[in-house]
Design a protein around this motif. Structure first.
Motif, mmCIF file in Angstrom:
data_model
loop_
_atom_site.group_PDB
_atom_site.id
_atom_site.type_symbol
_atom_site.label_atom_id
_atom_site.label_comp_id
_atom_site.label_asym_id
_atom_site.label_seq_id
_atom_site.Cartn_x
_atom_site.Cartn_y
_atom_site.Cartn_z
ATOM 1 N N ILE A 33 0.840 -1.210 0.000
ATOM 2 C CA ILE A 33 0.000 0.000 0.000
ATOM 3 C C ILE A 33 0.867 1.249 0.000
ATOM 4 N N GLY A 34 1.917 1.253 0.823
ATOM 5 C CA GLY A 34 2.801 2.409 0.873
ATOM 6 C C GLY A 34 3.499 2.668 -0.442
ATOM 7 N N ILE A 35 4.002 1.606 -1.079
ATOM 8 C CA ILE A 35 4.696 1.774 -2.364
ATOM 9 C C ILE A 35 3.729 2.281 -3.435
ATOM 10 N N ALA A 36 2.534 1.665 -3.507
ATOM 11 C CA ALA A 36 1.560 2.073 -4.533
ATOM 12 C C ALA A 36 1.105 3.514 -4.321
ATOM 13 N N LEU A 37 0.843 3.892 -3.072
ATOM 14 C CA LEU A 37 0.385 5.257 -2.805
ATOM 15 C C LEU A 37 1.480 6.275 -3.097
#
Length: 763
Positions: free
Chosen positions: A341-345
């Motif tokens: 989630i952190g990488i995608a966001l």
């Protein structure tokens, strides 16, 4: 002295009685006991915080009331003078009553202050306990990523055991299937209705582009997004609403529906804003390649977020009754989902920074990246609450910023369209207001300011609540905004100020409509002249604006008796730096009432000559014949010499000098000049005081000099009439053989007959 005995020394109605104070004391006793007993319960602390705050406000009101009562008693006592043995019996009795009343008030005031002190102490203690508990919960450590990996990799068979337990629990979920089926039925019905509505509206959209595109491109983008995502919105909205009233036994399904609803709306709006046909100011459209990248990372973010919602639910909290902590396998899955989630966001917000200019200006992508790195790092180190707090804050902040952007940009575009008159309804509104092309709508600037203030204030309050402000603190903040904030003895009431701005904007716009109706309906039916009607319209407009300002200040809470201080300060400024402004202002009033010049008059002021286009309260605008505008202060028009060609009427006189050759018939020349003037329709012939005159002015150096003088009906046509008369006179002279001589000069050449002597030849 006896007259003071008849004055009231205290209020008849006292809202705080001794019984009320006893009740407050008992409530404080109960709250203090609850604090000692339930000091570690965050829910009870919130309730105690609210109770202490309410009792503190009541105690402060009690203190204010009885301090005022104490002051009144002291003033009454001072009015009786010093005690003496010669005092009248009534005076002595009144002094005794005042002393008894003072003792009662002092006792009650002390009790109010004690209650206020206890309430303040309880409020501070509960707030500190809340902060300590929240800090402990936020930074409560758990096992790190490396511990979970070490356990799963080095302890044989544990991951199989945890996986089997997880599968067994998922196969036996505590779900109310009846409520879930009902909710899905509502959702599917909404999905079908949304599909039909979307198909119908898209067909209409292709046939005819709605006027909303020209009104507000951002609003048009939101409308297009609703056409696209309405089926998903109705599915998630109706399903979630049904599960809210009839739960399915686990909160994961409503959370899933809420996430789908928010993501569908956000994605649809962003997709529409980034289209090449949107043309929204401040947003760079995305081409096909950039759109595919955004779509890929958005799908990854949605998939990982929904997976994260599932794995962070209560279904995965524990796989056995003996251990309340989630298993190592579940914890590892949660850490992996959070990392994805952190990488995608992060990748998505960096891609969006290339298209949304406000993200670059505010460095929002850098702040988001920093928060995501901290969240992922906290998740790896075992601080799950910190990671959840940061992830929730980032997602919530981005969503609130998107909503605030729409709520600020859409009204701004509508206001711009109103100022320009882009679409038909805006043009009709401008006609009703009597506005000219290029003229701004009066009062609209205050609506812009009010909208920006309200949206930004709400955004700040919601962001503070999102990032950790307690509910009680938020309630106190809203209470202060509603009742006012004391700053250096001055009470600032934001809500009343916003209301004052709205009233000001509305009344200024109404004043413009009133001016238009006064000018076109009422004054036109009177016997006033054009200048008087214009002056009355202008003055009524200034009176309306003044009334709007006064009413707006009154609604905003400004006390007019305090304006005397401001007026005194302004008088000093007027005496020094504002003399010219006041002089022009008073001169403008004189011009409006006396009307020596009017709009449309042809005047000469110094070196400026042209038509009066506008007479304002400070200056007058003169448009010259080459279409340039000259701004002349009103004081120069009042104090200087002004030539008005059209003060009482539009009549004007022409003077045409004409020269003919020597030997011409002078009587015939005078007759031709008179006939040419008589034949022209613009020349006045019927008035005895404006006759046609022809004069033989004298014998010039090269010609016989004549002069034609006549009056014309409209001085504005001076040049055209002069040209017509010159053509007629030239034609008549040619027919009669009368010449117009050229300038003549006689040059005398003197010839010298003397020849210079030849030089002597010495050779």
């Amino acid at each position: 002295m006896m007259m003071c005995l008849t004055l009231p020394i205290y209020a008849a109605d006292i809202p705080f009685t001794t019984e009320d104070l006893d009740t407050f004391s008992k409530q404080l006793d109960t709250a203090e006991k609850d604090f000692e007993q339930y000091g570690n319960d965050i829910t009870r602390l919130n309730s105690l915080h609210a109770t202490a705050a309410g009792l503190g406000q009541k105690a402060q009101a009690c203190i204010t009331q009885y301090e005022h009562e104490q002051t009144q008693i002291q003033q009454a006592t001072d009015s009786l003078g010093e005690s003496a043995t010669t005092d009248d019996k009534d005076v002595q009795q009144k002094r005794t009553e005042l002393e008894t009343k003072k003792q009662q008030v002092d006792k009650t005031l002390a009790q109010c202050r004690l209650i206020n002190l206890r309430a303040t102490t309880l409020l501070d203690s509960s707030l500190k306990s809340q902060q300590n508990l929240l800090k402990q919960q936020l930074f409560a450590p758990s096992q790190s990523l490396f511990t979970h990996l070490y356990t799963l990799l080095l302890e044989p068979g544990i991951w199989k055991q945890e996986l089997a337990g997880l599968v067994n629990k998922l196969l036996q979920p505590l779900i109310n299937w009846h409520n879930l089926i009902v909710a899905l039925s509502y959702g599917i019905a909404g999905l079908l209705v949304g599909l039909l509505w979307s198909i119908h509206k898209r067909r209409q959209y292709r046939q005819q582009t709605p006027a909303i595109h020209e009104t507000s491109p951002t609003l048009a983008a939101v409308w297009r997004s609703l056409l696209r995502v309405m089926p998903y919105v109705l599915f998630a909205g109706l399903s979630g609403l049904s599960l809210y009233f009839y739960p399915a036994g686990t909160p994961i399904i409503p959370q899933f529906m809420q996430l789908l609803l928010v993501f569908s709306l956000s994605y649809g709006i962003l997709h529409s804003l980034l289209r090449t046909t949107a043309q929204v100011e401040g947003i760079v459209p995305a081409d096909k390649k950039a759109g595919n990248k955004l779509y890929t990372w958005a799908r990854l973010l949605l998939f990982s977020t929904m997976t994260g919602v599932v794995v962070h639910s209560q279904l995965f909290d524990s796989t056995s009754l003996e251990n309340a902590e989630p298993s190592h396998l579940v914890a590892l899955i949660r850490i992996t989902c959070g990392t994805v989630i952190g990488i995608a966001l992060t990748r998505l917000i960096w891609l969006m920074s290339l298209h949304f200019l406000f993200i670059k200006r505010t460095r929002l992508h850098l702040l988001t990246t920093l928060c995501i790195v901290l969240a992922v790092g906290s998740l790896w180190l075992g601080y799950r609450n910190v990671a959840s707090f940061l992830f929730t804050g980032v997602f919530g902040t981005l969503f609130l910023l998107l909503v605030a952007l729409l709520l600020i940009k859409i009204p701004s575009e509508v206001f711009d369209g109103l100022d320009e008159g882009r679409v038909e309804w805006q043009q009709r509104l401008r006609e009703q207001l009597g506005l000219k092309p290029g003229q701004f709508i009066p009062g609209l600037i205050w609506l812009r300011l009010t909208n920006t203030m309200v949206i930004n204030s709400l955004l700040i309050i919601l962001l503070l609540r999102l990032w950790g402000m307690s509910e009680q603190s938020q309630t106190n903040l809203i209470h202060q905004l509603r009742n006012g904030i004391d700053i250096a003895g001055f009470t600032l009431e934001p809500l009343r100020i916003i209301g004052g701005l709205l009233v000001l904007a509305l009344l200024v716009s109404v004043t413009q409509v009133f001016k238009k109706h006064v000018s076109e309906s009422w004054l036109r039916r009177t016997s006033l002249s054009r200048g008087a009607r214009e002056a009355s319209t202008t003055i009524s407009g200034y009176i309306g604006i003044l009334m709007a300002i006064l009413i707006g200040l009154s609604v905003a809470g400004i006390q007019f008796e305090k304006l005397a201080i401001i007026a005194g300060a302004l008088s000093v400024g007027i005496g020094f730096g504002l003399q010219n402004i006041v002089n022009n202002f008073v001169s403008g009033l004189i011009l409006l009432f006396e009307r020596p010049i009017r709009r449309g008059d042809w005047i000469k002021v110094g070196t400026a000559e042209g038509y009066v286009r506008e007479i304002s309260i400070r200056s007058t605008t003169i448009q010259t014949f080459d279409r340039s505008d000259i701004i002349v202060p009103n004081s120069e028009i009042i104090s200087g010499q002004v030539t008005n060609m059209m003060l009482n009427d539009n009549f004007g006189r022409l003077i045409l000098p004409i020269g003919v050759a020597y030997g011409s018939d002078t009587e015939q020349v005078m007759m031709i000049l008179r006939e040419a003037a008589t034949a022209h329709p613009a020349v006045l012939k019927e008035r005895t005081d404006m006759k046609i005159n022809v004069f033989f002015r004298g014998f010039g150096a090269d010609s016989l000099d004549f002069e034609l003088r006549c009056f014309i009906r409209d001085i504005e046509s001076k040049l055209g009439v002069t040209s017509d008369l010159n053509l007629a006179i030239d034609k008549a002279f040619r027919q009669q053989g009368i010449d117009i001589p050229f300038p003549q000069r006689t040059v005398h050449l003197v010839k010298n007959s003397e020849v210079p002597a030849k030089s002597t030849d010495l050779g």
